[in-house]
Write an enzyme that holds these catalytic residues in place. Structure first.
Site, PDB file in Angstrom:
ATOM      1  N   ASP A 100      31.351  10.576 -30.703  1.00 27.94           N
ATOM      2  CA  ASP A 100      30.043  11.108 -31.107  1.00 27.94           C
ATOM      3  C   ASP A 100      29.838  10.776 -32.579  1.00 27.94           C
ATOM      4  O   ASP A 100      30.783  10.410 -33.281  1.00 27.94           O
ATOM      5  CB  ASP A 100      30.024  12.635 -30.899  1.00 27.94           C
ATOM      6  CG  ASP A 100      28.711  13.248 -31.348  1.00 27.94           C
ATOM      7  OD1 ASP A 100      27.654  12.807 -30.872  1.00 27.94           O
ATOM      8  OD2 ASP A 100      28.724  14.169 -32.202  1.00 27.94           O
ATOM      9  N   SER A 101      28.615  10.994 -33.046  1.00 27.15           N
ATOM     10  CA  SER A 101      28.320  10.790 -34.464  1.00 27.15           C
ATOM     11  C   SER A 101      29.068  11.794 -35.338  1.00 27.15           C
ATOM     12  O   SER A 101      29.153  11.606 -36.546  1.00 27.15           O
ATOM     13  CB  SER A 101      26.821  10.913 -34.696  1.00 27.15           C
ATOM     14  OG  SER A 101      26.366  12.163 -34.217  1.00 27.15           O
TER      15      SER A 101
ATOM     16  N   CYS B 249      27.167  11.218 -27.681  1.00 30.10           N
ATOM     17  CA  CYS B 249      26.010  11.278 -28.574  1.00 30.10           C
ATOM     18  C   CYS B 249      24.746  10.802 -27.838  1.00 30.10           C
ATOM     19  O   CYS B 249      24.704   9.684 -27.331  1.00 30.10           O
ATOM     20  CB  CYS B 249      26.281  10.382 -29.779  1.00 30.10           C
ATOM     21  SG  CYS B 249      24.929  10.349 -30.960  1.00 30.10           S
TER      22      CYS B 249
ATOM     23  N   GLU C 197      24.730  23.202 -37.063  1.00 25.57           N
ATOM     24  CA  GLU C 197      25.943  22.941 -37.856  1.00 25.57           C
ATOM     25  C   GLU C 197      26.180  24.019 -38.903  1.00 25.57           C
ATOM     26  O   GLU C 197      27.314  24.342 -39.236  1.00 25.57           O
ATOM     27  CB  GLU C 197      25.858  21.558 -38.521  1.00 25.57           C
ATOM     28  CG  GLU C 197      26.158  20.483 -37.522  1.00 25.57           C
ATOM     29  CD  GLU C 197      26.402  19.110 -38.118  1.00 25.57           C
ATOM     30  OE1 GLU C 197      26.700  18.993 -39.305  1.00 25.57           O
ATOM     31  OE2 GLU C 197      26.298  18.137 -37.339  1.00 25.57           O
TER      32      GLU C 197
ATOM     33  N   CYS D 163      20.378  16.581 -26.898  1.00 27.82           N
ATOM     34  CA  CYS D 163      21.108  16.403 -28.152  1.00 27.82           C
ATOM     35  C   CYS D 163      22.361  17.271 -28.075  1.00 27.82           C
ATOM     36  O   CYS D 163      22.317  18.398 -27.552  1.00 27.82           O
ATOM     37  CB  CYS D 163      20.229  16.830 -29.322  1.00 27.82           C
ATOM     38  SG  CYS D 163      21.096  16.828 -30.905  1.00 27.82           S
TER      39      CYS D 163
ATOM     40  N   HIS E 255      23.822  19.050 -30.105  1.00 33.74           N
ATOM     41  CA  HIS E 255      23.823  20.329 -30.828  1.00 33.74           C
ATOM     42  C   HIS E 255      23.026  21.433 -30.134  1.00 33.74           C
ATOM     43  O   HIS E 255      23.222  22.604 -30.422  1.00 33.74           O
ATOM     44  CB  HIS E 255      23.241  20.137 -32.230  1.00 33.74           C
ATOM     45  CG  HIS E 255      24.114  19.340 -33.152  1.00 33.74           C
ATOM     46  ND1 HIS E 255      24.550  18.073 -32.843  1.00 33.74           N
ATOM     47  CD2 HIS E 255      24.623  19.635 -34.382  1.00 33.74           C
ATOM     48  CE1 HIS E 255      25.298  17.615 -33.849  1.00 33.74           C
ATOM     49  NE2 HIS E 255      25.348  18.543 -34.787  1.00 33.74           N
TER      50      HIS E 255
HETATM   51  N1  DGL Z   1      25.045  13.680 -31.772  1.00 32.27           N
HETATM   52  C1  DGL Z   1      23.636  13.469 -32.032  1.00 32.27           C
HETATM   53  C2  DGL Z   1      22.871  13.401 -30.721  1.00 32.27           C
HETATM   54  O1  DGL Z   1      23.269  13.936 -29.711  1.00 32.27           O
HETATM   55  C3  DGL Z   1      23.074  14.551 -32.925  1.00 32.27           C
HETATM   56  C4  DGL Z   1      23.498  14.437 -34.363  1.00 32.27           C
HETATM   57  C5  DGL Z   1      23.104  13.124 -34.988  1.00 32.27           C
HETATM   58  O2  DGL Z   1      21.897  12.884 -35.206  1.00 32.27           O
HETATM   59  O3  DGL Z   1      23.991  12.333 -35.238  1.00 32.27           O
HETATM   60  O4  DGL Z   1      21.839  12.788 -30.670  1.00 32.27           O
END
Ligand code: DGL
Length: 272
Positions: free
Chosen positions: A9-10, A72, A151, A183, A185
């Site tokens: 993931d990012s 992600c 976060e 997403c 989050h």
């Molecule tokens: N992990 C990213 C997503 O699911 C969210 C956080 C980011 O923008 O990197 O799109």
């Protein structure tokens, strides 16, 4: 096959997907990579996200993973279709499982999708939904502030509720009965989003759906960890790697994963 599963993931958000994988596949070893040094991906261009996605996969392959989950949504939306075919092992993203679950749940053929700018402008969820059911109306909305709020631990706060009300008003106006949390989050803000949308709207957690898809693929390809049949089921080993100092990741991780993380190692991702 007892090689690990790779998840990337990012950053920390993909732990909401890892959490579901750990629940459903407790016997599997997992290597998680969070690109915290270059997070967030959601406001970046396709070109950059594609480059990062490729590097993330190359890093995981070094750990001899047998299967990769791109947790992600932003990377799954804009990069995976281009990148995944270049590798031999199966690689899945979170878009298809989430889209399919939404198609199965909607009764009035009106589905909402919320996500980052990258995910929403890619139209990836709508594209997959329309391949299966062209008659479904899809309403998409970027909610970028949800990422920092989750976060920072603004989970049950009034400010978050007000932002959610403001963002989601347009979704309320279009009479959807299903809303995809597109997403990593957003599952943390599920209660607030559910409150704002009301009982008539079903929320789809792409992470949960992706874990189910992962289970199915491991079975079909006969690469599931065979020690699963032993009683009691052995606990897999979970290793975490990040691309910047691990402190912030470790602090925030517990909220996303539901338990503290141990063994977080910093790596230099730029060399992949
Ligand atoms: N992990 C990213 C997503 O699911 C969210 C956080 C980011 O923008 O990197 O799109």
């Amino acid at each position: 096959m007892n090689n690990p599963i790779g998840i990337f993931d990012s950053g920390v958000g993909g732990l909401t997907v890892a959490r579901e994988v750990f629940k459903l596949l407790p016997q599997e070893d997992v290597v998680y990579f969070g690109d915290v040094g270059r997070s967030p991906y959601g406001g970046r261009s396709k070109e950059i996200i594609t480059k990062f996605t490729n590097q993330d996969i190359l890093f995981l392959l070094e750990h001899k993973v047998k299967f990769i989950i791109c947790a992600c949504n932003s990377a799954s939306s804009v990069a995976l279709d281009d990148v995944a075919p270049n590798f031999e092992i199966p690689i899945i993203g979170v878009i298809e499982p989430g889209a399919r679950a939404a198609i199965a749940r909607t009764k009035n053929a009106r589905i909402g999708v919320i996500g980052t700018m990258a995910t929403i402008s890619s139209n990836a969820y709508a594209r997959i939904i329309h391949q299966v059911r062209p008659d479904i109306k899809v309403f998409s909305l970027a909610c970028p502030l949800f990422v920092p709020l989750a976060e920072e631990g603004y989970i049950e706060k009034k400010a978050t509720y007000l932002i959610a009300q403001d963002y989601l008003q347009t979704m309320r106006d279009v009479n959807i009965d299903t809303l995809i949390l597109g997403c990593t989050h957003y599952p943390l803000l599920k209660n607030i989003i559910a409150d704002v949308m009301g009982d008539e709207v079903t929320l789809i957690d792409s992470g949960q759906e992706t874990a189910r898809e992962a289970y199915k693929i491991l079975m079909e390809k006969k690469i599931i960890n065979t020690t699963a049949s032993q009683q009691p089921t052995p606990e897999g080993e979970h290793k975490f790697y990040v691309s910047d100092v691990p402190e912030k990741f470790t602090q925030v991780a517990a909220r996303f994963l539901g338990r503290p993380v141990e063994r977080v190692t910093r790596v230099d991702i730029s060399g992949y």
